[in-house]
Motif scaffolding. Structure first.
Motif, PDB file in Angstrom:
ATOM      1  N   ILE A  14       0.849  -1.198   0.000  1.00  0.00           N
ATOM      2  CA  ILE A  14       0.000   0.000   0.000  1.00  0.00           C
ATOM      3  C   ILE A  14       0.881   1.243   0.000  1.00  0.00           C
ATOM      4  CG2 ILE A  14      -1.807   1.256   1.268  1.00  0.00           C
ATOM      5  CD1 ILE A  14      -2.584  -1.421   2.575  1.00  0.00           C
ATOM      6  N   THR A  15       0.464   2.250  -0.768  1.00  0.00           N
ATOM      7  CA  THR A  15       1.223   3.497  -0.805  1.00  0.00           C
ATOM      8  C   THR A  15       1.146   4.184   0.554  1.00  0.00           C
ATOM      9  OG1 THR A  15       0.558   3.717  -3.098  1.00  0.00           O
ATOM     10  CG2 THR A  15       1.474   5.693  -2.065  1.00  0.00           C
ATOM     11  N   THR A  16       2.300   4.472   1.099  1.00  0.00           N
ATOM     12  CA  THR A  16       2.371   5.160   2.392  1.00  0.00           C
ATOM     13  C   THR A  16       2.473   6.668   2.167  1.00  0.00           C
ATOM     14  OG1 THR A  16       4.740   4.726   2.322  1.00  0.00           O
ATOM     15  CG2 THR A  16       3.418   3.303   3.757  1.00  0.00           C
ATOM     16  N   PRO A  17       2.155   7.505   3.149  1.00  0.00           N
ATOM     17  CA  PRO A  17       1.580   7.169   4.440  1.00  0.00           C
ATOM     18  C   PRO A  17       0.069   6.946   4.343  1.00  0.00           C
ATOM     19  CG  PRO A  17       1.953   9.540   4.294  1.00  0.00           C
ATOM     20  CD  PRO A  17       2.472   8.958   3.027  1.00  0.00           C
ATOM     21  N   PHE A  18      -0.440   6.116   5.261  1.00  0.00           N
ATOM     22  CA  PHE A  18      -1.891   5.897   5.310  1.00  0.00           C
ATOM     23  C   PHE A  18      -2.305   5.615   6.749  1.00  0.00           C
ATOM     24  CE2 PHE A  18       0.040   1.749   4.464  1.00  0.00           C
ATOM     25  CZ  PHE A  18      -0.582   0.918   5.366  1.00  0.00           C
ATOM     26  N   TYR A  19      -3.576   5.753   7.009  1.00  0.00           N
ATOM     27  CA  TYR A  19      -4.102   5.412   8.333  1.00  0.00           C
ATOM     28  C   TYR A  19      -4.598   3.981   8.326  1.00  0.00           C
ATOM     29  CZ  TYR A  19      -3.595   9.807  10.697  1.00  0.00           C
ATOM     30  OH  TYR A  19      -3.047  10.878  11.343  1.00  0.00           O
ATOM     31  N   TYR A  20      -4.382   3.313   9.448  1.00  0.00           N
ATOM     32  CA  TYR A  20      -4.841   1.935   9.603  1.00  0.00           C
ATOM     33  C   TYR A  20      -5.678   1.861  10.870  1.00  0.00           C
ATOM     34  CZ  TYR A  20      -4.678  -3.063  10.646  1.00  0.00           C
ATOM     35  OH  TYR A  20      -5.015  -4.355  10.944  1.00  0.00           O
ATOM     36  N   GLY A 276      -6.357   3.489  15.950  1.00  0.00           N
ATOM     37  CA  GLY A 276      -5.756   4.030  14.724  1.00  0.00           C
ATOM     38  C   GLY A 276      -4.248   4.190  14.805  1.00  0.00           C
ATOM     39  N   SER A 277      -3.591   3.902  13.688  1.00  0.00           N
ATOM     40  CA  SER A 277      -2.152   4.166  13.572  1.00  0.00           C
ATOM     41  C   SER A 277      -1.910   4.852  12.243  1.00  0.00           C
ATOM     42  CB  SER A 277      -1.343   2.870  13.567  1.00  0.00           C
ATOM     43  OG  SER A 277      -1.382   2.257  14.816  1.00  0.00           O
ATOM     44  N   LEU A 278      -0.918   5.712  12.233  1.00  0.00           N
ATOM     45  CA  LEU A 278      -0.464   6.265  10.962  1.00  0.00           C
ATOM     46  C   LEU A 278       0.713   5.399  10.522  1.00  0.00           C
ATOM     47  CD1 LEU A 278      -0.345   8.403   8.720  1.00  0.00           C
ATOM     48  CD2 LEU A 278       1.056   9.803  10.250  1.00  0.00           C
ATOM     49  N   ILE A 279       0.566   4.786   9.357  1.00  0.00           N
ATOM     50  CA  ILE A 279       1.613   3.893   8.857  1.00  0.00           C
ATOM     51  C   ILE A 279       2.459   4.654   7.840  1.00  0.00           C
ATOM     52  CG2 ILE A 279       2.091   1.674   7.732  1.00  0.00           C
ATOM     53  CD1 ILE A 279       0.580   1.399  10.444  1.00  0.00           C
ATOM     54  N   SER A 280       3.754   4.598   8.041  1.00  0.00           N
ATOM     55  CA  SER A 280       4.652   5.396   7.204  1.00  0.00           C
ATOM     56  C   SER A 280       5.890   4.585   6.848  1.00  0.00           C
ATOM     57  CB  SER A 280       5.033   6.653   7.998  1.00  0.00           C
ATOM     58  OG  SER A 280       5.976   7.416   7.311  1.00  0.00           O
ATOM     59  N   LYS A 281       6.583   5.017   5.789  1.00  0.00           N
ATOM     60  CA  LYS A 281       7.802   4.318   5.378  1.00  0.00           C
ATOM     61  C   LYS A 281       8.997   5.209   5.668  1.00  0.00           C
ATOM     62  CE  LYS A 281       7.255   1.391   1.839  1.00  0.00           C
ATOM     63  NZ  LYS A 281       6.906   1.110   0.458  1.00  0.00           N
ATOM     64  N   VAL A 282      10.100   4.590   6.009  1.00  0.00           N
ATOM     65  CA  VAL A 282      11.327   5.359   6.250  1.00  0.00           C
ATOM     66  C   VAL A 282      11.945   5.714   4.902  1.00  0.00           C
ATOM     67  CG1 VAL A 282      13.650   5.294   7.250  1.00  0.00           C
ATOM     68  CG2 VAL A 282      11.721   4.196   8.453  1.00  0.00           C
ATOM     69  N   LEU A 283      12.115   7.020   4.676  1.00  0.00           N
ATOM     70  CA  LEU A 283      12.729   7.454   3.420  1.00  0.00           C
ATOM     71  C   LEU A 283      14.251   7.409   3.521  1.00  0.00           C
ATOM     72  CD1 LEU A 283      10.492  10.529   2.529  1.00  0.00           C
ATOM     73  CD2 LEU A 283      10.477   8.268   1.464  1.00  0.00           C
ATOM     74  N   PHE A 293      18.879  10.964  12.332  1.00  0.00           N
ATOM     75  CA  PHE A 293      17.496  11.304  12.015  1.00  0.00           C
ATOM     76  C   PHE A 293      16.869  10.198  11.183  1.00  0.00           C
ATOM     77  CE2 PHE A 293      19.646  15.352  12.531  1.00  0.00           C
ATOM     78  CZ  PHE A 293      18.760  16.042  13.360  1.00  0.00           C
ATOM     79  N   VAL A 294      15.676   9.786  11.599  1.00  0.00           N
ATOM     80  CA  VAL A 294      14.870   8.906  10.746  1.00  0.00           C
ATOM     81  C   VAL A 294      13.877   9.817  10.041  1.00  0.00           C
ATOM     82  CG1 VAL A 294      13.081   7.128  10.747  1.00  0.00           C
ATOM     83  CG2 VAL A 294      15.115   6.837  12.162  1.00  0.00           C
ATOM     84  N   ILE A 295      13.991   9.899   8.727  1.00  0.00           N
ATOM     85  CA  ILE A 295      13.098  10.775   7.966  1.00  0.00           C
ATOM     86  C   ILE A 295      11.983   9.926   7.358  1.00  0.00           C
ATOM     87  CG2 ILE A 295      12.939  12.462   6.093  1.00  0.00           C
ATOM     88  CD1 ILE A 295      15.990  12.956   6.550  1.00  0.00           C
ATOM     89  N   LEU A 296      10.767  10.206   7.815  1.00  0.00           N
ATOM     90  CA  LEU A 296       9.608   9.419   7.362  1.00  0.00           C
ATOM     91  C   LEU A 296       8.957  10.066   6.147  1.00  0.00           C
ATOM     92  CD1 LEU A 296       7.820   8.725  10.790  1.00  0.00           C
ATOM     93  CD2 LEU A 296       9.468   7.272   9.572  1.00  0.00           C
ATOM     94  N   ASP A 297       8.098   9.288   5.484  1.00  0.00           N
ATOM     95  CA  ASP A 297       7.318   9.910   4.397  1.00  0.00           C
ATOM     96  C   ASP A 297       6.017  10.509   4.931  1.00  0.00           C
ATOM     97  OD1 ASP A 297       5.767   7.625   4.756  1.00  0.00           O
ATOM     98  OD2 ASP A 297       6.037   6.861   2.712  1.00  0.00           O
ATOM     99  N   ALA A 298       5.792  10.415   6.246  1.00  0.00           N
ATOM    100  CA  ALA A 298       4.654  11.100   6.873  1.00  0.00           C
ATOM    101  C   ALA A 298       5.181  12.282   7.663  1.00  0.00           C
ATOM    102  CB  ALA A 298       3.919  10.152   7.818  1.00  0.00           C
ATOM    103  N   GLY A 299       4.415  13.347   7.676  1.00  0.00           N
ATOM    104  CA  GLY A 299       4.822  14.531   8.429  1.00  0.00           C
ATOM    105  C   GLY A 299       3.639  15.111   9.178  1.00  0.00           C
ATOM    106  N   PHE A 300       3.770  16.368   9.579  1.00  0.00           N
ATOM    107  CA  PHE A 300       2.653  16.946  10.347  1.00  0.00           C
ATOM    108  C   PHE A 300       1.430  17.185   9.485  1.00  0.00           C
ATOM    109  CE2 PHE A 300       4.724  21.417  10.089  1.00  0.00           C
ATOM    110  CZ  PHE A 300       3.843  21.878   9.123  1.00  0.00           C
TER     111      PHE A 300
END
Ligand code: LLP
Length: 386
Positions: A14-20, A276-283, A293-300
């Motif tokens: 699944i394309t991240t980020p998404f809510y689960y 609920g969780s926000l699911i994200s991938k580490v870029l 720094f762990v830079i995620l593909d989810a932000g504020f």
């Protein structure tokens, strides 16, 4: 690190980020609520502001809860979900005329009224439709919720509600208006309250106020104590269900209901946060001079609570069981406030790992924005990804 038991393999497709949304957690919370209110003159209205995901709403409706709405959009969403108008309360400090009219047209159970001018406008609009609007006065009880100042609402200095000093005047006014009927009083002292003392203080205030109304010859059919019950953001795996037992017990033990009165609750966060969780991938994992720094593909844009309220959301690397290391977990947005958590111990992380930002079911997806022209996140449920 103990982690949620999530379908990580499915997440990879699944394309991240998404809510689960883990619907078992949601269903358990609802069952627990119903267990505690069963046989009591209690009615729980789900505060739609926390999350309006249609699947989530449907399950909440099926559990028999009513709705607490703060906009015309939310009233419409509650109606669309099949929640009966007789179970909808309509609150909000600034209701526009079209929103009041929508509530009137659908005969919602009650308008929670926050000021004298609003009361007069509801009367005027109801009169134009030849209707009588049921109203509850939102009273500012001046009780401190001891929570973050952005989410404290029950103090005199807040914009919400009618102050105790105005009560005499407003009860006179409401008596003289032809197209509103006073059916109750309403309170809400704040959100993310985990210590039961503020709720107990609220009960004491309600008891006092009941005497005020009775002395004025007014019998109230409804008392609405708002929402605010908090959840455990530190340990969502250990405490997936909020402290409903202690919460409802406070009201049973300390609030003296009159015969025939119904006690209403408007719970939001406690019902949906932990599912609920926000699911994200580490870029990227970037080595700073003194930090990693762990830079995620989810932000504020997807989860604003850490940036806006310095809120903590547990972060779990669902792809790694390696020893823990210290990281700052950040998002990709061009703002220094786009940080989820600093100096955080997490299993050793690499590009492509899937992480879960936990306890994000309340005020997560619903507060997402398109800043930086980012797409709004999609949402999936455990039923879909079985
Ligand atoms: N009733 C009224 C009148 C409210 O203002 C609220 C929340 C609720 C009920 C539901 O409260 P709950 O049970 O969810 O605590 N965005 C913030 C929270 C704002 C809460 C606003 N009012 C956050 O992310 O923490």
């Amino acid at each position: 690190m103990i982690k949620a038991n999530y379908p990580v393999d499915k997440f990879r497709d699944i394309t991240t980020p998404f809510y689960y949304y883990d619907l078992e957690v949601l269903r358990s919370s609802l069952a627990e609520i119903n267990r505690h209110i069963d046989g009591q003159p209690f009615e729980v209205h789900y505060a739609l502001k926390a999350n309006v995901n249609p699947v989530v709403l449907k399950i909440i409706k099926e559990a028999g809860l009513g709705a607490d709405c703060v906009s015309g959009g939310e009233v419409q969403a509650a109606l669309n979900a099949g929640i009966a108008p007789s179970k909808i309360v309509f609150a909000g400090v600034g209701k526009a005329d079209w929103e009041i009219n929508l509530g009137l047209e659908h005969d919602v159970f009650c308008f929670n009224v926050e000021s004298i001018p609003e009361l007069e406008i509801i009367d005027e609009l109801a009169s134009a439709k030849g209707k009588i609007a049921r109203v509850a006065l939102r009273i500012n009880p001046n009780v401190s919720a001891n929570t973050h100042h952005y989410i404290t609402t029950g103090l005199n200095e807040n914009k919400f509600g009618i102050n105790l000093t105005e009560l005499e005047k407003v009860t006179q006014i409401v008596r003289n208006l032809q197209n509103v009927k006073l059916i109750g009083i309403h309170f809400h002292i704040g959100s993310q309250i985990t210590d039961m003392t503020p709720f107990q203080d609220l009960c004491v205030k309600v008891n006092e106020l009941q005497y005020h109304f009775e002395a004025n010859g007014i019998t109230l059919e409804n008392i609405n104590v708002g929402g605010g019950l908090g959840v455990n953001y530190e340990h969502p795996n250990h405490f997936p269900i909020a402290e409903y037992e202690a919460y409802f017990k406070v009201f049973r033990d300390h609030l003296t209901l009159r015969p025939g009165q119904t006690l209403h609750f408007e719970l939001g966060r406690s019902i949906v946060a932990q599912c609920g969780s926000l699911i994200s991938k580490v870029l990227y994992v970037k080595e700073g001079t003194s930090k990693k720094f762990v830079i995620l593909d989810a932000g504020f844009t997807e989860l604003i609570r850490p940036a806006l309220y310095q809120a903590y959301h547990r972060v779990e690397n669902l792809s790694s069981d390696l020893p823990e290391e210290k990281y700052d977990v950040v998002g990709p947005i061009c703002e220094s406030s786009d940080v989820f958590v600093k100096d955080y111990l997490m299993n050793q992380t690499k590009r492509g790992d899937i992480v879960a930002l936990r306890s994000a079911g309340a005020y997560g997806e619903i507060m997402a924005s398109g800043y930086n022209l980012r797409k709004l996140p999609k949402a999936y449920t455990s039923d879909e990804l079985k």
